[in-house]
Design an enzyme around this catalytic site. Structure first.
Site, PDB file in Angstrom:
ATOM      1  N   SER A  55     -93.401  62.624  52.755  1.00 46.13           N
ATOM      2  CA  SER A  55     -94.425  63.567  52.292  1.00 46.13           C
ATOM      3  C   SER A  55     -95.261  64.175  53.411  1.00 46.13           C
ATOM      4  O   SER A  55     -96.032  65.104  53.160  1.00 46.13           O
ATOM      5  CB  SER A  55     -95.346  62.873  51.288  1.00 46.13           C
ATOM      6  OG  SER A  55     -94.694  62.661  50.063  1.00 46.13           O
ATOM      7  N   LYS A  58     -95.136  67.859  53.711  1.00 48.64           N
ATOM      8  CA  LYS A  58     -95.944  68.718  52.842  1.00 48.64           C
ATOM      9  C   LYS A  58     -96.978  69.506  53.639  1.00 48.64           C
ATOM     10  O   LYS A  58     -97.474  70.537  53.181  1.00 48.64           O
ATOM     11  CB  LYS A  58     -96.651  67.877  51.776  1.00 48.64           C
ATOM     12  CG  LYS A  58     -95.745  67.282  50.698  1.00 48.64           C
ATOM     13  CD  LYS A  58     -96.577  66.507  49.681  1.00 48.64           C
ATOM     14  CE  LYS A  58     -95.767  66.070  48.459  1.00 48.64           C
ATOM     15  NZ  LYS A  58     -94.921  64.894  48.698  1.00 48.64           N
ATOM     16  N   SER A 115    -100.581  64.100  46.592  1.00 44.82           N
ATOM     17  CA  SER A 115     -99.223  64.196  47.145  1.00 44.82           C
ATOM     18  C   SER A 115     -98.231  64.678  46.097  1.00 44.82           C
ATOM     19  O   SER A 115     -97.108  64.173  45.997  1.00 44.82           O
ATOM     20  CB  SER A 115     -98.773  62.838  47.720  1.00 44.82           C
ATOM     21  OG  SER A 115     -97.684  63.000  48.597  1.00 44.82           O
TER      22      SER A 115
END
Length: 388
Positions: A55, A58, A115
């Site tokens: 993540s 991101k 997230s």
């Protein structure tokens, strides 16, 4: 024949030291720590190896979104639709469905704090050149390359496991720095510890960054975890006038990640002090010039060279100048001619551009004739093996 010339520069007494003991022995599979103000790299372990970022990738989706908002192509109040594809993602989500239309503001918070894999896809499809997440991923890869992230390839918008989806720790640190410096108005969002979106996901309202509430200056940025990547964190902390950015990946547990990250922050702030190694405009070295009205030119830095050095230890800092020489006239003052490579013991190297201290015009006929004649005489004296 022009070749790369390496010249030993200096070993100077600085009052501060660089010792092997200062190195941080991280348990992370890969890590990178840099002081933002001086650019000093404090730690680099497998820093340029492309790895699954989970993540943490991101952050690139967020950067592209912030650019779109800044440029007027997207607004914080705009409501975006949720596709079946966005809804199909599992893992960390905002629990969006196709009946939703969600403001960009909520989607950004959903990505940063929660997230949200689904939130990333909603943003991606809105900004994609072809309306697909795949198209957005290709755009992100191209944008990253232009920003200098040469070890980053994106297969999706959220870090979902994919063989080709990779980033290096150095690339993540560069991206973090861009987010902090390019978007100061948006950056405070990364310090938010809680986001209760619509009350629909009470089990997913807390920011996973374990450092935000510790009082050590941490104010961002993004955690990550997949089975392949382990537990990682791209973080930043500011104490006084100093800011550090740190990236670690491959930790075995969330607790190990939290403890390692806190230790890195404390080490970076407590064990180093800032020193001015070189004043702007002062000669660092002299480089030979080919067929110029001067046979040498001084090499200088455009700004003071400030570095963080360990607060305890000896007094030696190794450095060298690297350039391809001799340099060819004409040379203009300020031309980038070389690199200064500084390597305090026990720390990664730091590279600083070196510029011409003055103009060096091309020599007249007499200078050129003398130079060529000297070369011919030297070769003739070498005998047959040195002759043309």
């Amino acid at each position: 024949m022009i070749s790369t010339i390496r010249t030993a520069l200096f070993a100077v007494a600085l009052g501060c030291a660089a010792l092997p003991a200062v190195a941080f022995d991280t348990a992370a599979k890969a890590a990178y720590v840099v002081d933002v103000g001086t650019g000093t790299v404090l730690l680099a372990k497998n820093a340029d190896q492309p790895m699954p970022p989970a993540s943490m990738s991101k952050l690139m989706t967020l950067y592209v979104a912030f650019e779109a908002i800044r440029d007027g192509r997207l607004s914080m109040e705009e409501k975006l639709p949720v596709s079946q594809h966005a809804m199909s993602y599992g893992g960390s989500t905002m629990f969006l469905d196709t009946t939703d239309r969600v403001t960009v503001s909520d989607l950004l918070k959903g990505i940063i704090v929660l997230s949200g894999n689904d939130a990333c896809v909603v943003i991606a499809e809105a900004l994609s050149p072809d309306g697909t997440e795949a198209g957005f991923s290709r755009f992100m890869t191209q944008r990253a390359q232009k920003m200098g992230m040469t070890n980053s390839v994106f297969a999706n918008s959220n870090g979902w496991p994919a063989p080709s989806h990779k980033m290096s720790m150095r690339d993540l640190a560069l991206l973090a720095r861009h987010l902090i410096t390019d978007f100061p108005d948006f950056y405070p969002m990364f310090a938010e510890t809680e986001f209760k979106f619509d009350g629909r996901a009470p089990q997913n309202v807390k920011n996973r960054n374990p450092l935000l509430t510790l009082g050590i200056g941490a104010d961002g940025l993004k955690t990550g975890h997949t089975q392949a990547a382990g537990y990682g964190l791209t973080g930043s902390a500011k104490q006084g006038d100093r800011r550090v950015i740190f990236v670690l990946s491959g930790m075995e547990t969330p607790q190990a990640r939290a403890e390692e990250a806190e230790s890195i922050v404390n080490w970076a702030f407590r064990q180093f002090a800032e020193n001015t190694l070189i004043k702007a405009g002062s000669d660092v070295a002299q480089a030979g010039v080919w067929m110029g009205d001067s046979s040498r030119v001084g090499l200088v830095t455009s700004d003071d060279v400030n570095m963080l050095l360990p607060v305890l230890g000896g007094d030696q800092v190794a450095a060298e100048v690297i350039y391809k020489g001799p340099l060819q006239a004409p040379i203009a003052k300020g031309d980038r001619l070389a690199e200064l490579v500084i390597t305090p013991e026990g720390m990664p190297e730091t590279r600083v551009p070196l510029l011409a201290a003055k103009d060096v015009a091309r020599g007249g006929f007499g200078v050129r004739l003398k130079t060529v004649s000297g070369i011919l005489i030297k070769r003739l004296r070498q005998g047959p093996e040195g002759a043309l």
